[in-house]
Scaffold this active site. Structure first.
Site, PDB file in Angstrom:
ATOM      1  N   ARG A   1      19.194 -14.829  19.064  1.00  0.00           N
ATOM      2  CA  ARG A   1      20.381 -15.696  19.015  1.00  0.00           C
ATOM      3  C   ARG A   1      20.397 -16.469  17.702  1.00  0.00           C
ATOM      4  O   ARG A   1      19.406 -16.499  16.980  1.00  0.00           O
ATOM      5  CB  ARG A   1      20.476 -16.596  20.230  1.00  0.00           C
ATOM      6  CG  ARG A   1      19.680 -17.836  20.254  1.00  0.00           C
ATOM      7  CD  ARG A   1      19.984 -18.632  21.534  1.00  0.00           C
ATOM      8  NE  ARG A   1      19.159 -19.810  21.647  1.00  0.00           N
ATOM      9  CZ  ARG A   1      19.491 -21.003  21.180  1.00  0.00           C
ATOM     10  NH1 ARG A   1      20.636 -21.196  20.546  1.00  0.00           N
ATOM     11  NH2 ARG A   1      18.680 -22.042  21.327  1.00  0.00           N
TER      12      ARG A   1
ATOM     13  N   HIS B   1       0.836  -1.200   0.000  1.00  0.00           N
ATOM     14  CA  HIS B   1       0.000   0.000   0.000  1.00  0.00           C
ATOM     15  C   HIS B   1       0.870   1.249   0.000  1.00  0.00           C
ATOM     16  O   HIS B   1       1.728   1.416   0.856  1.00  0.00           O
ATOM     17  CB  HIS B   1      -0.907   0.023   1.248  1.00  0.00           C
ATOM     18  CG  HIS B   1      -1.798  -1.159   1.345  1.00  0.00           C
ATOM     19  ND1 HIS B   1      -2.930  -1.302   0.565  1.00  0.00           N
ATOM     20  CD2 HIS B   1      -1.733  -2.275   2.106  1.00  0.00           C
ATOM     21  CE1 HIS B   1      -3.518  -2.451   0.861  1.00  0.00           C
ATOM     22  NE2 HIS B   1      -2.810  -3.062   1.792  1.00  0.00           N
TER      23      HIS B   1
ATOM     24  N   ALA C   1       6.199 -16.468  18.525  1.00  0.00           N
ATOM     25  CA  ALA C   1       4.784 -16.138  18.433  1.00  0.00           C
ATOM     26  C   ALA C   1       4.600 -14.633  18.563  1.00  0.00           C
ATOM     27  O   ALA C   1       5.208 -13.996  19.416  1.00  0.00           O
ATOM     28  CB  ALA C   1       4.003 -16.859  19.530  1.00  0.00           C
TER      29      ALA C   1
ATOM     30  N   LYS D   1      13.649  -8.909  16.090  1.00  0.00           N
ATOM     31  CA  LYS D   1      15.100  -8.772  16.206  1.00  0.00           C
ATOM     32  C   LYS D   1      15.698 -10.137  16.530  1.00  0.00           C
ATOM     33  O   LYS D   1      15.073 -10.975  17.193  1.00  0.00           O
ATOM     34  CB  LYS D   1      15.457  -7.795  17.309  1.00  0.00           C
ATOM     35  CG  LYS D   1      14.883  -6.404  17.090  1.00  0.00           C
ATOM     36  CD  LYS D   1      15.934  -5.347  17.325  1.00  0.00           C
ATOM     37  CE  LYS D   1      15.404  -3.945  17.190  1.00  0.00           C
ATOM     38  NZ  LYS D   1      14.922  -3.549  15.918  1.00  0.00           N
TER      39      LYS D   1
END
Length: 194
Positions: free
Chosen positions: A190, A122, A167, A187
Site C-alpha cells: 500500500r 557479481h 522485516a 512488492k
C-alpha cells in the site's frame, strides 16, 4: 543543555578516534582504500553501547564521504565502502552490513539489515571462469529520508522517501516514495499517502 553535552561528547570521541583516523590516512596511501576501510570498520564494530556508537561516528565523520554527527551506529555494524553518506538523525541497528549507499535524514535501519552496493556486484555469465574472478559493478543505493527498513531486510535497489520496508523483505527493484513493501521480492502492499 543536552545539545551542549552531545557536542562535548562528540568532540571527546573525535579526540579518541584521532589516532585511528591518522593511522588510517597513513596506511591508505599504500593500501586498497576500501579493504582498509572495511578492516577498520570491523575493528570499530566491536565496541558496545553508546560509547561504541560515539567512537564509530567520530571515526566515520572523517573517513566516509559524509557522516553526520547526529547518528547512531550500533554494535557489530559493518561498512564495506567509505564512499557512503549517512544523513542527520539516522539510526543504524546492530549487526547491519552496509555497502556503497546514501542513507538520507531520519531513517531507521533495523537490526541485521543488509544494504548491498546494487544487484550487479557479481557477474556469473562465463562458465569457464570461477565466480570469484568474474568481477562486477558496485552501484550506489539511495535510501530516501524518513524511511524505515525492518529487521533482516536485504536492499539492492533505491528506496524512496517515507517508505516502510517490512522485516525480512528483499528489495531488488526501485521503490517509489511513500510505499510500504514486503516479501521476496518486495512488492508494494500500500501507499502511505493515500
Amino acid at each position: 543543555m543536552k545539545k551542549n553535552l552531545k557536542m562535548i561528547l562528540n568532540g571527546f570521541f573525535i579526540l579518541l578516534a584521532l589516532p585511528l583516523i591518522l593511522i588510517f590516512k597513513i596506511l591508505a596511501i599504500a593500501s586498497d582504500h576500501d579493504a582498509l576501510f572495511s578492516a577498520f570498520s570491523q575493528f570499530l564494530s566491536l565496541f558496545p553501547g553508546k560509547t561504541g556508537s560515539y567512537l564509530r561516528v567520530g571515526f566515520y565523520r572523517f573517513i566516509m564521504n559524509n557522516c553526520h554527527s547526529e547518528v547512531v551506529i550500533s554494535f557489530a555494524t559493518l561498512f564495506s565502502q567509505s564512499n557512503t553518506v549517512i544523513g542527520r538523525g539516522v539510526y543504524v541497528g546492530p549487526q547491519c552490513n552496509i555497502g556503497k549507499c546514501t542513507i538520507k535524514e531520519n531513517c531507521l535501519i533495523g537490526s541485521g539489515v543488509h544494504i548491498l552496493s546494487g544487484k550487479g556486484q557479481h557477474n556469473f555469465n562465463d562458465l569457464e571462469t570461477p565466480l570469484k574472478d568474474q568481477g562486477g559493478a558496485f552501484k550506489r543505493v539511495v535510501i530516501g529520508e524518513d524511511t524505515w527498513l525492518g529487521n533482516g531486510a536485504i536492499v539492492m535497489a533505491n528506496i524512496g522517501k517515507k517508505c516502510i520496508v517490512a522485516a525480512g523483505a528483499i528489495v531488488v527493484n526501485d521503490i517509489p516514495d511513500y510505499s510500504i513493501v514486503a516479501g521476496n521480492p518486495a512488492k508494494i502492499i500500500r501507499q502511505r499517502n493515500q
